[in-house]
Motif scaffolding. Structure first.
Motif, PDB file in Angstrom:
ATOM      1  N   GLU A   9       1.105  -1.028  -0.105  1.00 38.81           N
ATOM      2  CA  GLU A   9       0.347   0.416   0.181  1.00 38.81           C
ATOM      3  C   GLU A   9       0.948   1.529   0.171  1.00 38.81           C
ATOM      4  O   GLU A   9       1.859   0.991   0.859  1.00 38.81           O
ATOM      5  CB  GLU A   9      -0.856  -0.231   1.159  1.00 38.81           C
ATOM      6  N   SER A  10       0.401   2.482  -0.834  1.00 37.69           N
ATOM      7  CA  SER A  10       0.935   4.198  -0.344  1.00 37.69           C
ATOM      8  C   SER A  10       0.285   5.082  -0.067  1.00 37.69           C
ATOM      9  O   SER A  10      -1.092   5.152  -1.682  1.00 37.69           O
ATOM     10  CB  SER A  10       1.395   3.894  -2.002  1.00 37.69           C
ATOM     11  N   PRO A  11      -0.103   5.297   0.773  1.00 39.05           N
ATOM     12  CA  PRO A  11      -1.213   5.914   1.016  1.00 39.05           C
ATOM     13  C   PRO A  11      -0.425   7.818   1.087  1.00 39.05           C
ATOM     14  O   PRO A  11       0.316   7.415   0.783  1.00 39.05           O
ATOM     15  CB  PRO A  11      -1.870   5.551   2.857  1.00 39.05           C
ATOM     16  N   ILE A  12      -1.939   8.403   0.939  1.00 38.90           N
ATOM     17  CA  ILE A  12      -0.812   9.185   0.235  1.00 38.90           C
ATOM     18  C   ILE A  12      -0.310  10.368   1.271  1.00 38.90           C
ATOM     19  O   ILE A  12       1.219  11.240   0.631  1.00 38.90           O
ATOM     20  CB  ILE A  12      -2.404  10.726   0.507  1.00 38.90           C
ATOM     21  N   HIS A  13      -0.385   9.979   2.422  1.00 39.81           N
ATOM     22  CA  HIS A  13       0.915  10.884   2.924  1.00 39.81           C
ATOM     23  C   HIS A  13       2.369  10.762   3.133  1.00 39.81           C
ATOM     24  O   HIS A  13       3.524  11.293   2.782  1.00 39.81           O
ATOM     25  CB  HIS A  13       0.750  11.336   3.934  1.00 39.81           C
ATOM     26  N   TRP A  14       2.377   8.860   2.753  1.00 38.09           N
ATOM     27  CA  TRP A  14       3.547   8.167   2.490  1.00 38.09           C
ATOM     28  C   TRP A  14       4.202   8.565   1.058  1.00 38.09           C
ATOM     29  O   TRP A  14       5.399   9.237   0.819  1.00 38.09           O
ATOM     30  CB  TRP A  14       3.215   6.677   2.243  1.00 38.09           C
ATOM     31  N   ARG A  15       3.341   8.961  -0.103  1.00 41.04           N
ATOM     32  CA  ARG A  15       3.683   9.144  -1.049  1.00 41.04           C
ATOM     33  C   ARG A  15       3.527  10.544  -1.153  1.00 41.04           C
ATOM     34  O   ARG A  15       4.676  10.960  -2.214  1.00 41.04           O
ATOM     35  CB  ARG A  15       2.014   8.728  -2.408  1.00 41.04           C
ATOM     36  N   TYR A  16       3.494  11.317  -0.266  1.00 38.87           N
ATOM     37  CA  TYR A  16       3.612  12.488  -0.418  1.00 38.87           C
ATOM     38  C   TYR A  16       5.234  13.196  -0.100  1.00 38.87           C
ATOM     39  O   TYR A  16       6.494  13.732  -0.077  1.00 38.87           O
ATOM     40  CB  TYR A  16       2.636  13.787   0.728  1.00 38.87           C
ATOM     41  N   PHE A  17       5.555  12.023   1.262  1.00 36.19           N
ATOM     42  CA  PHE A  17       7.444  12.067   1.479  1.00 36.19           C
ATOM     43  C   PHE A  17       7.467  11.649   1.040  1.00 36.19           C
ATOM     44  O   PHE A  17       8.706  12.188   0.567  1.00 36.19           O
ATOM     45  CB  PHE A  17       6.804  11.442   2.907  1.00 36.19           C
ATOM     46  N   LEU A  18       7.382  10.603  -0.630  1.00 34.60           N
ATOM     47  CA  LEU A  18       8.859  10.105  -0.914  1.00 34.60           C
ATOM     48  C   LEU A  18       8.921  10.913  -2.622  1.00 34.60           C
ATOM     49  O   LEU A  18       9.554  11.291  -2.687  1.00 34.60           O
ATOM     50  CB  LEU A  18       8.445   8.937  -1.544  1.00 34.60           C
ATOM     51  N   ALA A  19       7.665  11.423  -2.531  1.00 38.35           N
ATOM     52  CA  ALA A  19       7.484  13.150  -3.408  1.00 38.35           C
ATOM     53  C   ALA A  19       8.435  13.865  -3.022  1.00 38.35           C
ATOM     54  O   ALA A  19       9.426  14.324  -4.022  1.00 38.35           O
ATOM     55  CB  ALA A  19       6.561  13.559  -3.732  1.00 38.35           C
ATOM     56  N   LEU A  20       8.828  13.932  -2.072  1.00 40.64           N
ATOM     57  CA  LEU A  20      10.111  15.081  -1.113  1.00 40.64           C
ATOM     58  C   LEU A  20      10.808  14.570  -1.827  1.00 40.64           C
ATOM     59  O   LEU A  20      12.049  14.968  -1.811  1.00 40.64           O
ATOM     60  CB  LEU A  20       9.228  15.883  -0.296  1.00 40.64           C
ATOM     61  N   GLU A  21      11.130  13.719  -1.047  1.00 42.94           N
ATOM     62  CA  GLU A  21      12.424  12.776  -0.750  1.00 42.94           C
ATOM     63  C   GLU A  21      12.803  12.628  -2.180  1.00 42.94           C
ATOM     64  O   GLU A  21      14.633  12.760  -2.353  1.00 42.94           O
ATOM     65  CB  GLU A  21      12.400  11.204   0.282  1.00 42.94           C
ATOM     66  N   GLU A  22      12.571  12.190  -3.130  1.00 43.95           N
ATOM     67  CA  GLU A  22      12.721  12.382  -4.755  1.00 43.95           C
ATOM     68  C   GLU A  22      13.119  14.382  -4.783  1.00 43.95           C
ATOM     69  O   GLU A  22      14.920  13.442  -5.499  1.00 43.95           O
ATOM     70  CB  GLU A  22      11.930  12.063  -5.686  1.00 43.95           C
ATOM     71  N   ASP A  23      12.167  14.599  -4.566  1.00 46.76           N
ATOM     72  CA  ASP A  23      13.257  16.108  -4.472  1.00 46.76           C
ATOM     73  C   ASP A  23      14.082  15.657  -3.943  1.00 46.76           C
ATOM     74  O   ASP A  23      16.016  16.686  -5.031  1.00 46.76           O
ATOM     75  CB  ASP A  23      11.993  17.711  -4.196  1.00 46.76           C
ATOM     76  N   LEU A  24      14.488  15.743  -3.299  1.00 49.04           N
ATOM     77  CA  LEU A  24      15.594  16.307  -1.640  1.00 49.04           C
ATOM     78  C   LEU A  24      17.081  15.127  -2.732  1.00 49.04           C
ATOM     79  O   LEU A  24      18.281  15.966  -2.758  1.00 49.04           O
ATOM     80  CB  LEU A  24      15.221  15.615  -0.551  1.00 49.04           C
ATOM     81  N   ARG A  25      16.731  14.060  -3.576  1.00 50.62           N
ATOM     82  CA  ARG A  25      18.000  13.181  -3.483  1.00 50.62           C
ATOM     83  C   ARG A  25      18.627  14.129  -5.529  1.00 50.62           C
ATOM     84  O   ARG A  25      18.987  13.986  -4.679  1.00 50.62           O
ATOM     85  CB  ARG A  25      16.815  11.705  -4.519  1.00 50.62           C
ATOM     86  N   GLN A  26      17.547  14.642  -5.385  1.00 46.59           N
ATOM     87  CA  GLN A  26      17.364  15.073  -7.644  1.00 46.59           C
ATOM     88  C   GLN A  26      18.674  16.206  -6.690  1.00 46.59           C
ATOM     89  O   GLN A  26      19.768  16.516  -7.633  1.00 46.59           O
ATOM     90  CB  GLN A  26      16.692  15.571  -8.330  1.00 46.59           C
ATOM     91  N   LEU A  27      18.610  16.538  -5.812  1.00 45.40           N
ATOM     92  CA  LEU A  27      19.179  18.212  -5.527  1.00 45.40           C
ATOM     93  C   LEU A  27      20.504  17.608  -5.239  1.00 45.40           C
ATOM     94  O   LEU A  27      21.514  18.391  -5.198  1.00 45.40           O
ATOM     95  CB  LEU A  27      18.409  18.922  -4.086  1.00 45.40           C
ATOM     96  N   ALA A  28      20.953  16.332  -4.452  1.00 44.27           N
ATOM     97  CA  ALA A  28      22.060  15.495  -4.047  1.00 44.27           C
ATOM     98  C   ALA A  28      22.872  15.501  -5.474  1.00 44.27           C
ATOM     99  O   ALA A  28      24.302  15.506  -5.444  1.00 44.27           O
ATOM    100  CB  ALA A  28      21.479  14.385  -3.836  1.00 44.27           C
ATOM    101  N   ARG A  29      22.426  15.588  -6.479  1.00 44.60           N
ATOM    102  CA  ARG A  29      23.350  15.799  -7.654  1.00 44.60           C
ATOM    103  C   ARG A  29      24.230  17.242  -8.182  1.00 44.60           C
ATOM    104  O   ARG A  29      25.115  17.409  -8.445  1.00 44.60           O
ATOM    105  CB  ARG A  29      23.149  15.731  -9.570  1.00 44.60           C
TER     106      ARG A  29
END
Length: 199
Positions: A9-29
């Motif tokens: 399962e991937s509830p809404i607040h989990w998905r939102y956290f993962l979206a922000l984490e992905e933005d952070l991961r991209q910033l590591a470049r």
């Protein structure tokens, strides 16, 4: 057309956290996640800090309502007292970013007596309300802690899913410290973290 519901399962607040984490991961470049860069600040970091802080506010209110149905908690002091008292392991929760050798303890101040706001939450409010004078607080150190803090709270918002290893997918940057790790569950071809939230 056949569509079946997956077992994970991937509830809404989990998905939102993962979206922000992905933005952070991209910033590591562009910004190495290292102590030398903790004071680095930017528009992108400000955006992440504001997004994480806003989501923490939403998630913390929901946790407080779960703890006490008629909860009127609406600020970080209220959240600290209600969540810190009912779920003391939140204040003990440590996590890491293994790829960068960093360890975080975002809610540590909720373990003290009296419970206090984390320094990064104060920076979030400063950037939110007085960006013209506190822009430098939209820095890497505060963003890492804010995203880590959101990660922890989202786990406690969905404790059954977290403990059963049903939050999908796993975060790409963050991992729980060993005492909050309870193994792996296998759903179809995906290995998911099982969290220990009562440490």
């Amino acid at each position: 057309m056949g569509i079946e519901h997956a077992k994970s399962e991937s509830p809404i607040h989990w998905r939102y956290f993962l979206a922000l984490e992905e933005d952070l991961r991209q910033l590591a470049r562009y910004i190495e996640f290292a102590e030398d860069n903790f004071s680095t600040y930017s528009v992108e970091l400000a955006s992440l800090l504001l997004s994480a802080g806003s989501e923490i506010d939403v998630v913390a209110k929901q946790i407080c309502k779960r703890i006490k149905r008629d909860s009127k908690a609406n600020n970080i002091g209220h959240y600290a007292n209600q969540i810190g008292a009912a779920l003391p392991s939140v204040g003990k929760f440590k996590l890491s970013l293994p790829k960068y050798g960093l360890c975080l303890h975002p809610w540590k101040n909720w373990s003290s007596n009296p419970r206090k706001s984390p320094y990064w939450w104060k920076s979030y409010n400063n950037v939110k309300h007085q960006r013209h004078t506190h822009y430098k607080e939209a820095n890497l150190k505060n963003v890492l802690n804010a995203l880590g803090g959101l990660y922890v709270l989202v786990l406690y918002l969905y404790p059954e899913l977290a403990e059963q290893g049903r939050l999908s997918p796993n975060p790409s940057l963050f991992r729980p410290e060993a005492s909050f790790f309870n193994g792996i569950s296998c759903l179809d071809t995906e290995l998911l973290i099982k969290y220990e939230l009562r440490s």
